[in-house]
Design an enzyme around this catalytic site. Sequence first.
Site, PDB file in Angstrom:
ATOM      1  N   CYS A  31      32.952  29.760  26.317  1.00 35.59           N
ATOM      2  CA  CYS A  31      31.644  30.042  26.884  1.00 35.59           C
ATOM      3  C   CYS A  31      31.266  29.012  27.952  1.00 35.59           C
ATOM      4  O   CYS A  31      31.952  28.010  28.138  1.00 35.59           O
ATOM      5  CB  CYS A  31      30.614  30.019  25.770  1.00 35.59           C
ATOM      6  SG  CYS A  31      30.352  28.362  25.144  1.00 35.59           S
ATOM      7  N   CYS A  89      29.919  23.660  20.777  1.00 36.42           N
ATOM      8  CA  CYS A  89      30.806  23.722  21.947  1.00 36.42           C
ATOM      9  C   CYS A  89      31.160  22.314  22.427  1.00 36.42           C
ATOM     10  O   CYS A  89      32.270  22.081  22.892  1.00 36.42           O
ATOM     11  CB  CYS A  89      30.153  24.503  23.075  1.00 36.42           C
ATOM     12  SG  CYS A  89      29.464  26.069  22.534  1.00 36.42           S
ATOM     13  N   CYS A 128      34.352  31.756  16.936  1.00 35.77           N
ATOM     14  CA  CYS A 128      34.102  32.439  18.205  1.00 35.77           C
ATOM     15  C   CYS A 128      35.396  32.666  18.968  1.00 35.77           C
ATOM     16  O   CYS A 128      35.406  33.384  19.969  1.00 35.77           O
ATOM     17  CB  CYS A 128      33.106  31.665  19.066  1.00 35.77           C
ATOM     18  SG  CYS A 128      33.710  30.079  19.625  1.00 35.77           S
TER      19      CYS A 128
END
Length: 142
Positions: free
Chosen positions: A58, A102, A33
């Site tokens: 994010c 994450c 990502c």
Amino acid sequence: MYSAKVMDHFANPRNVGELPDANGIGEVGNQKCGDIMKIYLKIENDTVVDVKFMTFGCGAAIATSSMATEMIKGKPLSEALKLTNSAVMEALDGLPPVKVHCSVLAEQAIKAAISDYYTRQGIDPLPIVGPLTEDCHDCQCH
Ligand code: FES
């Protein structure tokens, strides 16, 4: 989709910024990502006396970094090393499955910063911190 705690740490992240007098800095990236997380640690007497982070990523990456830094601040290095992504997720009341990686980023960035600290002290970090994984292999975000 996100818990109230995740939303809180995303909207008001704790410990954001850089530490000019950091003596341990770790940066990890997610190849899939493209998100990057950098952790700055100030360590004195084997204790994390201050910590800051910068994340280009994010909302879940921001929230997990914020919570992870709160969880290691003021703690001995031995405890900071034991911080796992599942403990961070638990403290945030969970994350959606596609966002689990994450929280791995936060754990890995802290480990990388502690490794950097030991290297600067002339101590081999490998037996203490273990090998670092630099990217997340399970990213399903994109
Ligand atoms: Fe890559 Fe969250 S860290 S999408």
